[in-house]
Design a protein around this motif. Sequence first.
Motif, PDB file in Angstrom:
ATOM      1  N   PRO A 137     -11.973   4.043   5.547  1.00 33.40           N
ATOM      2  CA  PRO A 137     -11.680   3.630   6.931  1.00 33.40           C
ATOM      3  C   PRO A 137     -12.516   2.408   7.298  1.00 33.40           C
ATOM      4  CG  PRO A 137     -11.913   6.014   6.806  1.00 33.40           C
ATOM      5  CD  PRO A 137     -12.290   5.478   5.459  1.00 33.40           C
TER       6      PRO A 137
ATOM      7  N   PHE B  11     -10.605   8.765  11.100  1.00 34.88           N
ATOM      8  CA  PHE B  11      -9.402   8.086  10.637  1.00 34.88           C
ATOM      9  C   PHE B  11      -8.288   8.468  11.596  1.00 34.88           C
ATOM     10  CE2 PHE B  11      -5.770   7.289   7.736  1.00 34.88           C
ATOM     11  CZ  PHE B  11      -6.094   5.983   7.376  1.00 34.88           C
TER      12      PHE B  11
ATOM     13  N   THR C  85      -7.775   0.703   6.934  1.00 34.44           N
ATOM     14  CA  THR C  85      -8.704   0.773   5.808  1.00 34.44           C
ATOM     15  C   THR C  85      -9.185  -0.637   5.455  1.00 34.44           C
ATOM     16  OG1 THR C  85      -7.072   0.477   4.029  1.00 34.44           O
ATOM     17  CG2 THR C  85      -7.327   2.698   4.940  1.00 34.44           C
TER      18      THR C  85
END
Length: 553
Positions: free
Chosen positions: A421, A480, A248
């Motif tokens: 992300p 992700f 992230t």
Amino acid sequence: MRHQLRLQLGALVSLTLVILVGYWSLITVGLPETHDGQIHTARIAQYYLAFQQGQWPPRWAPNANAGFGYPVFNFNYPLPYILGLLLIKAQLSVEAAATTIWLTALVTAGWGMYWLLKSYLTTKAAFLGGWLYALSNYALLLVYVRGGAGEIIAYALFPWLFYSFERLIRAGGGWRQFIFWGASLIWAMFLLSHNIMVLFGTPLFLGFLLFRTRKKLSTWRQLGPPLVLGLSLAAFFWIPAVSEGQATIIRQSPLSHIYQQHFPTLKQLVYDAWDYGYSRPGPVDGISFNLNPIWLLILGLGFIGISFRAKPAGIKWLYGGMVGWGVAMLPLSSWWWQNLPLVNYIQFPWRLLFFWPMLAVPVMAWLFDQTKNHWGWWCGLVIILGASMATKNQAQNTYFFPDQYWFQTTTTTSLMDENMPRWFNKGTNYGLDASLFSAHPVACSEPVCQFSFKIWTGTARNYQVFNTARTRVIERIAYFPGMKVWVDNEFTQIDYQEPAYPGLVSYRLPAGTHTVVTRFTQDTWPRKLGNTISLMAVLVWLFGFAWVLKLNW
């Protein structure tokens, strides 16, 4: 025995009524419009949706981030949302579930402080402490201004954490077995309640245990197993939350550096007018940080009044802790914030207000026990504190929306999209709705595809693609780790770094008719490890508690 039982039951019922009267507007008017209250209500709905779509434990908010999805539950404390899920399953609306969580947490906070103080003081003093804790300035701030669902649950569990391990230290015989399993569960719940409060509350809690066992370190043989079991129960959340952060933008987020602009002043801690605004850089804020001047006056007069008398070591430590936590919120402690690891993740130094009632309330209850004229002191305190809270236990505005509104919420529910992300580009991908995704939530790089949809949710998709030439398929879903694609029952590699649609799920297809399944899964090593440890811990807890019940009944 029966007299004591009636006394305790009467005290708890009375305490519950006093707390509910103090927060009556939550029952009669509804949820207050606060800084984060709507965010948490939306997360409750998203958590429920994720569960309904087959995620367990939920980690991916399927409708968030404009429907691209967002891993908010992989990194943010799940306990408020687990409770919300259970309440919605019990046929409550989303907002009713949120209200129930708030009220239950506030009553739980008062009860926890009551039982903790009952271990040391009289029933009257414990009652006073439970009432003060549940209606402290910071609790009112959480409910009517900030709307921090995780924080209020952590606030409620904190005294229970101390009480359960205090009972474990003292208990003997069969009761120790019950308390063991209860203490491990409370510890696990606290670990899942609020990331930042766990980060700062755990050292305070462990310091308490060290203080209580300083003369008999062998006691740690009894304390170690429930601590380890609680950590194991919470492993499903903490192992991925710590290990997957590099996927992230959290490390590039300015959230870990804004503390420098949000130190309250000494004047603000002593007295600051109640308001419903926000914390702003500099000494002028739209939110109140005061520790309650009435509390400060009572604590100051109490310290002077007993300065020539012997004080228990615990009271000295509590007074010292109050001074220490107060100083830690001021600009003069900036070196501490700059150099100690992880401290800057609290974001706002005034968040340490959370711990101040835990230190101040036991001292005030102890001072009450030291006075000769209990009822005079009691009545005076009730009048003064009641007047000081009269303008604080009401909402500036309230809100009411149907469940569908919350289920369709598409914001990220994060202050600065810090869990986004790192491959995902909002500016580019949001703009694709007018072009690439104008007809369907999935598209081909070449206009030669036809789609037939069987299932399409934020968690899982199942559809057929007919294409006359080799092509790239792009889903309107953010990538992700843990996102998987199968084409004709064969695993297919995801390409999520294509410059034209950065951070989206995309893959190559040969010409033909294909059945495609894509899903967000638990298939990363931190999730598999955390889930396995927690599953084993749940089985140990259930088996152990059942065994204790069988032995005693």
